[in-house]
Design an enzyme around this catalytic site. Structure first.
Site, PDB file in Angstrom:
ATOM      1  N   ARG A   1      -9.577 -38.727  50.380  1.00  0.00           N
ATOM      2  CA  ARG A   1      -9.629 -39.259  49.002  1.00  0.00           C
ATOM      3  C   ARG A   1      -9.336 -38.121  48.035  1.00  0.00           C
ATOM      4  O   ARG A   1     -10.002 -37.097  48.054  1.00  0.00           O
ATOM      5  CB  ARG A   1     -11.001 -39.872  48.695  1.00  0.00           C
TER       6      ARG A   1
ATOM      7  N   GLU B   1     -10.762 -32.680  43.071  1.00  0.00           N
ATOM      8  CA  GLU B   1     -10.824 -32.118  44.423  1.00  0.00           C
ATOM      9  C   GLU B   1     -10.172 -33.075  45.403  1.00  0.00           C
ATOM     10  O   GLU B   1      -9.997 -34.258  45.117  1.00  0.00           O
ATOM     11  CB  GLU B   1     -12.265 -31.829  44.859  1.00  0.00           C
TER      12      GLU B   1
ATOM     13  N   ASN C   1     -10.779 -34.603  49.101  1.00  0.00           N
ATOM     14  CA  ASN C   1     -11.825 -34.740  50.119  1.00  0.00           C
ATOM     15  C   ASN C   1     -11.210 -34.978  51.489  1.00  0.00           C
ATOM     16  O   ASN C   1     -10.454 -35.945  51.670  1.00  0.00           O
ATOM     17  CB  ASN C   1     -12.727 -35.927  49.780  1.00  0.00           C
TER      18      ASN C   1
ATOM     19  N   SER D   1     -16.001 -41.281  50.826  1.00  0.00           N
ATOM     20  CA  SER D   1     -16.832 -42.491  50.825  1.00  0.00           C
ATOM     21  C   SER D   1     -16.387 -43.518  49.788  1.00  0.00           C
ATOM     22  O   SER D   1     -15.485 -43.274  48.996  1.00  0.00           O
ATOM     23  CB  SER D   1     -18.294 -42.108  50.608  1.00  0.00           C
TER      24      SER D   1
ATOM     25  N   LYS E   1     -12.906 -25.705  48.531  1.00  0.00           N
ATOM     26  CA  LYS E   1     -12.518 -25.415  47.142  1.00  0.00           C
ATOM     27  C   LYS E   1     -11.667 -24.141  47.064  1.00  0.00           C
ATOM     28  O   LYS E   1     -10.797 -24.011  46.218  1.00  0.00           O
ATOM     29  CB  LYS E   1     -13.760 -25.241  46.254  1.00  0.00           C
TER      30      LYS E   1
ATOM     31  N   LYS F   1     -17.591 -23.376  41.013  1.00  0.00           N
ATOM     32  CA  LYS F   1     -17.817 -24.172  42.227  1.00  0.00           C
ATOM     33  C   LYS F   1     -18.012 -23.306  43.470  1.00  0.00           C
ATOM     34  O   LYS F   1     -17.182 -22.457  43.767  1.00  0.00           O
ATOM     35  CB  LYS F   1     -16.613 -25.084  42.488  1.00  0.00           C
TER      36      LYS F   1
ATOM     37  N   GLU G   1     -19.846 -29.532  49.366  1.00  0.00           N
ATOM     38  CA  GLU G   1     -19.426 -30.899  49.078  1.00  0.00           C
ATOM     39  C   GLU G   1     -20.669 -31.742  48.844  1.00  0.00           C
ATOM     40  O   GLU G   1     -21.762 -31.358  49.224  1.00  0.00           O
ATOM     41  CB  GLU G   1     -18.684 -31.496  50.292  1.00  0.00           C
ATOM     42  N   GLY G   2     -20.455 -32.913  48.257  1.00  0.00           N
ATOM     43  CA  GLY G   2     -21.549 -33.875  48.200  1.00  0.00           C
ATOM     44  C   GLY G   2     -22.218 -33.995  46.852  1.00  0.00           C
ATOM     45  O   GLY G   2     -23.123 -34.806  46.676  1.00  0.00           O
TER      46      GLY G   2
ATOM     47  N   ARG H   1     -14.951 -44.347  39.547  1.00  0.00           N
ATOM     48  CA  ARG H   1     -16.399 -44.252  39.308  1.00  0.00           C
ATOM     49  C   ARG H   1     -16.625 -43.672  37.932  1.00  0.00           C
ATOM     50  O   ARG H   1     -15.813 -42.885  37.428  1.00  0.00           O
ATOM     51  CB  ARG H   1     -17.094 -43.458  40.396  1.00  0.00           C
TER      52      ARG H   1
HETATM   53  P1  ADP Z   1     -18.240 -32.180  45.273  1.00  0.00           P
HETATM   54  O1  ADP Z   1     -17.518 -31.714  46.473  1.00  0.00           O
HETATM   55  O2  ADP Z   1     -19.645 -31.742  45.216  1.00  0.00           O
HETATM   56  O3  ADP Z   1     -18.042 -33.659  45.052  1.00  0.00           O
HETATM   57  P2  ADP Z   1     -16.481 -31.828  42.981  1.00  0.00           P
HETATM   58  O4  ADP Z   1     -15.469 -30.778  42.877  1.00  0.00           O
HETATM   59  O5  ADP Z   1     -15.972 -33.201  43.215  1.00  0.00           O
HETATM   60  O6  ADP Z   1     -17.531 -31.394  44.095  1.00  0.00           O
HETATM   61  O7  ADP Z   1     -17.365 -31.825  41.673  1.00  0.00           O
HETATM   62  C1  ADP Z   1     -18.456 -32.714  41.491  1.00  0.00           C
HETATM   63  C2  ADP Z   1     -18.307 -33.430  40.169  1.00  0.00           C
HETATM   64  O8  ADP Z   1     -18.270 -32.500  39.089  1.00  0.00           O
HETATM   65  C3  ADP Z   1     -17.022 -34.239  40.057  1.00  0.00           C
HETATM   66  O9  ADP Z   1     -17.182 -35.511  40.634  1.00  0.00           O
HETATM   67  C4  ADP Z   1     -16.812 -34.263  38.547  1.00  0.00           C
HETATM   68  O10 ADP Z   1     -17.568 -35.292  37.947  1.00  0.00           O
HETATM   69  C5  ADP Z   1     -17.363 -32.917  38.105  1.00  0.00           C
HETATM   70  N1  ADP Z   1     -16.247 -31.941  38.023  1.00  0.00           N
HETATM   71  C6  ADP Z   1     -15.773 -31.192  39.027  1.00  0.00           C
HETATM   72  N2  ADP Z   1     -14.740 -30.431  38.645  1.00  0.00           N
HETATM   73  C7  ADP Z   1     -14.534 -30.703  37.352  1.00  0.00           C
HETATM   74  C8  ADP Z   1     -13.616 -30.236  36.364  1.00  0.00           C
HETATM   75  N3  ADP Z   1     -12.691 -29.319  36.658  1.00  0.00           N
HETATM   76  N4  ADP Z   1     -13.712 -30.735  35.111  1.00  0.00           N
HETATM   77  C9  ADP Z   1     -14.658 -31.666  34.804  1.00  0.00           C
HETATM   78  N5  ADP Z   1     -15.560 -32.128  35.677  1.00  0.00           N
HETATM   79  C10 ADP Z   1     -15.499 -31.673  36.941  1.00  0.00           C
HETATM   80 MG    MG Z   2     -16.353 -34.655  44.579  1.00  0.00          MG
END
Ligand code: ADP
Ligand code: MG
Length: 480
Positions: free
Chosen positions: A126, A145, A147, A152, A309, A367, A371-372, A453
């Site tokens: 995803r 990101e 996945n 999910s 990441k 970051k 994940e998660g 979402r």
């Molecule tokens: P995880 O692997 O924990 O899901 P993500 O990279 O998806 O990590 O980050 C978690 C959440 O943080 C994302 O679902 C989003 O809502 C927010 N987020 C992550 N990166 C960004 C970004 N560059 N700008 C704005 N919000 C972000």
């Molecule tokens: Mg995420």
């Protein structure tokens, strides 16, 4: 352009609650649900998964752009996963300091040195985006990101579109199905599973889902199982934990994975992306056992590493994507979704990243390799972290990402613990894809649906399981 649907439906409170009641029951009746933690042992209780009352508006061009690059990304990540030098060069500084990535790397090195028993990997991916409005005349999907493990909500989101069409019908809103497009990512992912099962080539072999002991999102997982079964009645799914595999699984001489007497064709990991899944060496041993086997893994260890990441950041460097993808149009589609990502590795390049983060922390997200949900740092916490770790190798485990600012709109979020009021919300769009291939051969590469979402504006994180967001449906609009 329709600005948003939430504020368009001026309805009195009584009518709103009537719609809400029906929507909630519709959600439960169609399986937009999670297992409740309240249930007595031996009983199964379900509760609604968080969702928005109305669909949220998404510009059609942005939606299409996100869809159109999915197969490019599938191929890119697959190729990255099969390039040892790129993985090693990209992850070497992370590996000095991050125990969890080290654990994965050890498994990777083990199977690489032993020789891969199974050349094929299965990717049920995803790709997550937010629609950035920093330049309001040029709204663009920007990648949050990619996945590669436990992607999910394909299951629950398949019913979400039906829920939101029902709500629009109740509100008397005219729409055509192109505005609220059909969506069945669970079927698409199940096709990938069944294809992998067929490629394994043993009719009596099973699909093995690796799950956690207390899994709330079980109906999402079951949806994939049921779709796989509907595609081929020969498919049987077993659900096991890492500990079950440690205790009750073995490898035959020709490395077939046997679980309680059944041969496993495909291993599908729905857990194992976070350190908590590996409290002891037993869980790590179980992961290694599966990885060494002939079963097709989803994800294989190299897919999991390619989804970190750090790899995402390294791919934004000049020439990196081009090293894997030769078609200039595909490179352009991929690169158009990148925001700026910075290394924080101890050294001159990373020092630049640290300075950028300290100067303007509100414009970035910090970051770790996790994940998660719930792991990132924002705003003041970025400054504090960078000050505290300026001279420490701990920095290597993190990357700095430009913050994406999506446009807010009005909607109601139905989620325990927050009031049911018309709120300013922002959304994140996920596109699902399937890839099956070996180092030399592509066997399947599809784009198979989407997931929206939505969370209340001002919430930094965004996961549904992590408790921040609710399931939504894109209502596609033209921007002109
Ligand atoms: P995880 O692997 O924990 O899901 P993500 O990279 O998806 O990590 O980050 C978690 C959440 O943080 C994302 O679902 C989003 O809502 C927010 N987020 C992550 N990166 C960004 C970004 N560059 N700008 C704005 N919000 C972000
Ligand atoms: Mg995420």
């Amino acid at each position: 352009m329709v600005d948003c649907l939430g504020s368009r439906f001026a309805v009195d409170n009584q009518r709103l609650h009537e719609v809400l009641d029906k929507a909630r029951d519709f959600a439960l009746a169609t399986g937009i649900s999670m297992k409740s933690l309240q249930g007595e042992k031996g009983s199964v209780l379900a509760e609604c998964a968080p969702f928005t009352l109305f669909p949220s508006v998404v510009p059609r061009t942005c939606f299409q752009q996100a869809v159109d690059c999915m197969q490019d990304f599938n191929r890119l990540i697959h190729k990255v996963a099969h390039d040892h030098n790129f993985l090693e060069k990209s992850l070497k500084n992370v590996l000095q300091v991050d125990d969890f990535t080290q654990g994965l790397w050890k498994i990777y090195t083990h199977v690489k040195e032993e020789g891969y028993t199974q050349p094929l990997s299965l990717g049920l991916f995803r790709n997550d985006f937010m629609l950035d409005v920093k330049d309001p005349d040029h709204v663009q999907p920007k990648q949050v990101e990619f996945n590669t493990i436990a992607s999910s909500f394909a299951g629950l989101t398949t019913s979400t579109v039906l829920l939101h069409r029902f709500v629009l019908d109740m509100m008397g809103k005219q729409y055509d199905t192109e505005e609220v497009p059909d969506n069945d990512p669970a079927l698409g992912l199940a096709r990938g599973m069944v294809k992998a099962w067929e490629l394994y080539g043993r009719k009596q072999a099973v699909l093995l889902f690796i799950v956690s002991e207390a899994e709330r999102n079980i109906f999402d997982q079951r949806a994939l199982e049921f779709k796989a079964y509907s595609l081929n009645h020969g498919v049987r799914v077993l659900r096991r934990t890492y500990l079950d595999i440690y205790n009750n699984a073995s490898l035959t001489d020709d490395k077939r994975l046997m679980v309680d007497g059944d041969e496993v064709a495909v291993v599908y990991l729905r857990t194992g992306y976070e350190p908590d899944a590996f409290p002891t060496h037993k869980e790590w041993d179980a992961r290694l056992k599966m990885e060494r086997s002939l079963a097709i893994k989803c994800p294989s260890i190299q897919y999991q590493l390619a989804g970190t990441k750090k790899i995402q950041q390294e791919l934004t460097l000049p020439g990196a994507v081009e090293q894997f993808i030769t078609d200039p149009a595909a490179v352009k589609r991929i690169r158009a979704t990148f925001v700026k990502l910075h290394s924080l590795d101890l050294g001159p390049d990373g020092d630049k990243g640290v300075e950028i983060g300290k100067t303007d922390p509100d414009m970035y997200v910090l970051k770790p390799q996790r994940e998660g949900g719930g792991n990132n740092l924002y705003g003041k916490d970025i400054s504090k972290f960078l000050e505290a770790h300026q001279k420490s190798e701990e920095r290597n485990a993190y990357i700095l990402m430009e913050r994406i600012f999506p446009k807010s709109q009005k909607n109601y979020l139905l989620k325990p613990g927050i009031p049911f009021v018309l709120s300013d919300v922002i959304s994140e769009l996920g596109i699902y894809g399937v890839y099956i291939g070996s180092a030399t051969e592509e066997r399947m590469n599809t784009q198979c649906g989407h997931m929206l979402r939505t969370k209340v504006l001002g919430t930094d994180e965004g996961g549904i399981c992590a408790g921040f967001a609710g399931l939504d449906t894109p209502f596609l609009v033209s921007t002109d």
